[in-house]
Structures are given as structure tokens and as C-alpha cells.
Design an enzyme around this catalytic site. Structure first.
Site, PDB file in Angstrom:
ATOM      1  CG  MET A  30       6.330   3.614   4.253  1.00  0.00           C
ATOM      2  SD  MET A  30       6.784   2.957   5.992  1.00  0.00           S
ATOM      3  CE  MET A  30       5.629   3.817   7.008  1.00  0.00           C
ATOM      4  N   GLY A  31       2.663   3.477   1.120  1.00  0.00           N
ATOM      5  CA  GLY A  31       1.458   3.045   0.395  1.00  0.00           C
ATOM      6  C   GLY A  31       0.486   3.608   1.331  1.00  0.00           C
ATOM      7  CG  HIS A  34      -3.631  10.028   2.908  1.00  0.00           C
ATOM      8  ND1 HIS A  34      -2.663  11.274   2.671  1.00  0.00           N
ATOM      9  CD2 HIS A  34      -2.640   9.479   3.725  1.00  0.00           C
ATOM     10  CE1 HIS A  34      -1.607  11.309   3.558  1.00  0.00           C
ATOM     11  NE2 HIS A  34      -1.592  10.199   4.310  1.00  0.00           N
ATOM     12  CG  HIS A  37       0.752   9.587   0.348  1.00  0.00           C
ATOM     13  ND1 HIS A  37      -0.399   8.812   1.187  1.00  0.00           N
ATOM     14  CD2 HIS A  37       1.918   9.214   0.901  1.00  0.00           C
ATOM     15  CE1 HIS A  37       0.180   8.324   2.241  1.00  0.00           C
ATOM     16  NE2 HIS A  37       1.602   8.565   2.170  1.00  0.00           N
ATOM     17  N   GLY A 149       6.888  15.213   2.470  1.00  0.00           N
ATOM     18  CA  GLY A 149       6.033  15.873   3.172  1.00  0.00           C
ATOM     19  C   GLY A 149       6.760  16.430   4.576  1.00  0.00           C
ATOM     20  CD  GLN A 155      10.367  10.433   6.642  1.00  0.00           C
ATOM     21  OE1 GLN A 155      10.097   9.517   7.345  1.00  0.00           O
ATOM     22  NE2 GLN A 155       9.521  10.901   5.750  1.00  0.00           N
ATOM     23  CB  SER A 188      -1.269   5.825   6.379  1.00  0.00           C
ATOM     24  OG  SER A 188      -1.090   6.217   5.134  1.00  0.00           O
ATOM     25  NE  ARG A 189       1.822   4.630  12.451  1.00  0.00           N
ATOM     26  CZ  ARG A 189       3.211   4.597  11.822  1.00  0.00           C
ATOM     27  NH1 ARG A 189       3.434   5.877  11.268  1.00  0.00           N
ATOM     28  NH2 ARG A 189       4.101   3.868  11.776  1.00  0.00           N
TER      29      ARG A 189
HETATM   30  O1  PAF Z   1       7.436   8.806   5.307  1.00  0.00           O
HETATM   31  C1  PAF Z   1       7.298   7.782   5.084  1.00  0.00           C
HETATM   32  O2  PAF Z   1       6.149   7.197   4.442  1.00  0.00           O
HETATM   33  C2  PAF Z   1       8.504   6.554   4.988  1.00  0.00           C
HETATM   34  O3  PAF Z   1       9.012   7.188   6.358  1.00  0.00           O
HETATM   35  C3  PAF Z   1       9.200   6.633   3.732  1.00  0.00           C
HETATM   36  C4  PAF Z   1      10.303   8.275   3.584  1.00  0.00           C
HETATM   37  C5  PAF Z   1       8.633   6.297   2.554  1.00  0.00           C
HETATM   38  C6  PAF Z   1      10.575   5.998   4.195  1.00  0.00           C
HETATM   39  O4  PAF Z   1      10.195   4.330   4.253  1.00  0.00           O
END
Ligand code: PAF
Length: 284
Positions: A30-31, A34, A37, A149, A155, A188-189
Site C-alpha cells: 500500500m506504499g 520502508h 518493504h 511479510g 493475512q 507504515s502505521r
Molecule cells: O499488507 C498490505 O500492505 C495489504 O494488505 C496488501 C496485501 C497490499 C493488500 O492491499
């Protein structure tokens, strides 16, 4: 690095690459990239000839009272970081490109049961938004592999289940958690943390490690007692625990006494953020 924001033009370019026999790894993000990523991108590079990074702040996975609007969008800086990592393709679509028929009528992909617990309990339909957008990204990019990750443990488990259940021909690669020097998992948060609470939020990771050590070193199996004690530790540090839970590492069912692979997951609220983390353990 080639950048695309249209599905059709990205598809054409990637079809060309595939025709030349090149393998593709997708890193969905989601951009606001850091170091965590960037480690995913490096791992993706080890696995395939070409790396495709997607940046899309997916509205479908945010609840109404959540931070979709304030979520940090830093495309220029993200592009510079990806260039420096020699990323090959960037896909950064607009919302209407991903949801041309609107979100309300969007076909959904739902992984039942394991999405109702842990983070799913406090973020209803969050994982449905994730699995729907990830399915779309898989269909658009058709990657050989996709890197996620371990920090977002649930997730990852949900996506693995979706891939298995729907017979998707993509291999999921799990990337280790990147941490600051004091143990805080990169996210990011973390930018929502106040300077006052930043040194104290490591309580989440320290508490999960404490639970793990109680199990591995002291042989404890009174999981619910441990979970309660862990939540108290977080509360005593001045944060509101969402959950601390000891689970079977694969199914995410509550851990059984004879499980050999477990994961201790935790989530807590700070003033402006909800942080998650986990540690895994192997017995026997
Ligand atoms: O982990 C994330 O950043 C998001 O949940 C993902 C996998 C890009 C889906 O929007």
C-alpha cells in the site's frame, strides 16, 4: 523501472516478458515504503527474474472509522526507493482502475472462519477486502510467486488458504519481520506514534517474546493464563491490548498442548495507531 497505472498496458508488457521466458514475482503493497518493504523486494528478486511492486491503498480493506484517508501516500519517495532496489515494474492504479464497477457491487473473495478471529474480530470484513484485491492483483499480474511479510501473520495465513482453496497457480513466499533496533516491527502505521509513546510500544514485542519463552523454556501450557498475563503487561505499559493469543501456526486454531508449531500474536492500540506483531515457536 517501468511504471503503469492501467491494467491493460501492464498486462501487455508482462505478457511480453513471459513470452521471453522470464519469471515474475509480485510484491503487493500500500506504499509508504520502508526497509521492511524493501526486504520483500530483495527477497522477490532472489526468487524470480523480474519484480513487480504494486502500490494501492485499497479502500475495500478499511473500515468506515479506519485510517484510509490519512494513510500516508508517498509515491515520489516510494518510486525513488524502488528504483534504488532495481525493481522492474511498478503498478500504481487509481481506485477506478481496480473497482471500475464501484466497491459496493464488487465481486468478493471470502476466506471464512479464520478471518473472523484475531484482527478479523476487531476489523470486520477487513480480510475480505484484502483477499479480493490480492486476487485481482494475482489475475492482473499472473505472477509465478508473490511475497508477503510474516508481520501480517494472519493475512499471510488467509492468503495461503485462499491460494490453496482456489487452486491458484502462484507460490506464496513469506518474508521475515523487519524490526527497528529496539525490536519494534517496521510498519507504515508507526508514523502515527507520538514521540512519548514510541520508546514504550516495544512492550508488544517484548510481551510476545515473554509468552514464547514461558512456553519453550519453562514448559508452560496454561495458554489462557499466559494470554491474560500478557494483556496485563501491555495495559501496565499504558496501552489498550486488543488481543494476545497463542495459536496453531498453520490453522490459527487455539494452540493445543501437543502442537509443535505455534505462533503468539498480539495487537494493541496506541493513541493514533493499532499495532500488530507476532513471534513463532517450534517445540519438540
Ligand atoms: O499488507 C498490505 O500492505 C495489504 O494488505 C496488501 C496485501 C497490499 C493488500 O492491499
Amino acid at each position: 523501472m517501468a511504471g503503469y497505472h492501467r491494467v491493460e498496458s501492464l498486462r501487455r508488457a508482462l505478457a511480453e516478458e513471459r513470452a521471453q521466458g522470464r519469471t515474475l514475482a509480485l510484491v503487493p503493497t500500500m506504499g509508504n515504503l520502508h526497509e521492511g518493504h524493501l526486504q520483500l523486494v530483495r527477497l522477490a528478486k532472489q526468487h524470480c527474474d523480474l519484480v513487480v511492486v504494486s502500490i494501492f491503498v485499497n479502500p475495500l480493506q478499511f473500515g468506515l472509522s479506519e485510517d484510509w484517508e490519512q494513510y500516508p501516500r508517498t509515491l515520489e519517495a516510494d518510486m525513488a526507493r524502488l528504483e534504488a532496489e532495481s525493481c522492474d515494474y511498478l503498478f500504481h492504479p487509481e481506485e477506478k482502475e481496480i473497482y471500475p464497477n464501484g466497491m459496493a457491487d464488487q465481486t468478493r473473495v471470502v476466506v471464512p472462519t479464520m478471518t473472523d478471529i484475531l484482527c478479523g474480530a476487531s476489523r470486520p470484513r477487513h480480510f475480505e477486502g484484502v483477499t479480493t484485491v490480492v486476487s485481482k492483483l494475482f489475475n492482473i499480474v499472473q505472477p509465478d510467486k508473490a511475497v508477503f511479510g510474516i508481520k501480517d501473520y494472519q493475512q499471510l495465513a488467509v492468503i495461503r488458504r485462499m491460494v490453496e482453496d482456489l487452486c491458484l497457480s502462484v507460490e506464496i513466499v513469506a518474508a521475515p519481520i523487519a524490526r527497528d533496533e529496539d525490536g519494534l516491527a517496521l510498519s507504515s502505521r508507526n508514523s502515527y506514534l507520538t514521540t512519548g509513546e514510541r520508546p514504550r510500544v516495544t512492550v508488544l514485542y517484548r510481551t510476545l517474546c515473554w509468552c514464547r519463552d514461558q512456553i519453550t523454556q519453562l514448559g508452560r501450557r496454561d495458554f489462557s493464563v499466559l494470554e491474560e498475563a500478557a494483556a496485563e503487561r501491555i495495559q501496565e505499559a499504558g496501552f489498550r491490548p486488543d488481543y494476545v493469543s497463542i495459536r496453531n501456526a498453520r490453522t490459527l486454531d487455539p494452540a493445543a498442548h501437543d502442537d509443535e508449531e505455534m505462533v503468539v500474536l498480539g495487537a494493541m492500540y496506541t493513541t493514533g495507531a493499532r499495532l500488530i506483531d507476532n513471534v513463532t515457536l517450534t517445540l519438540g
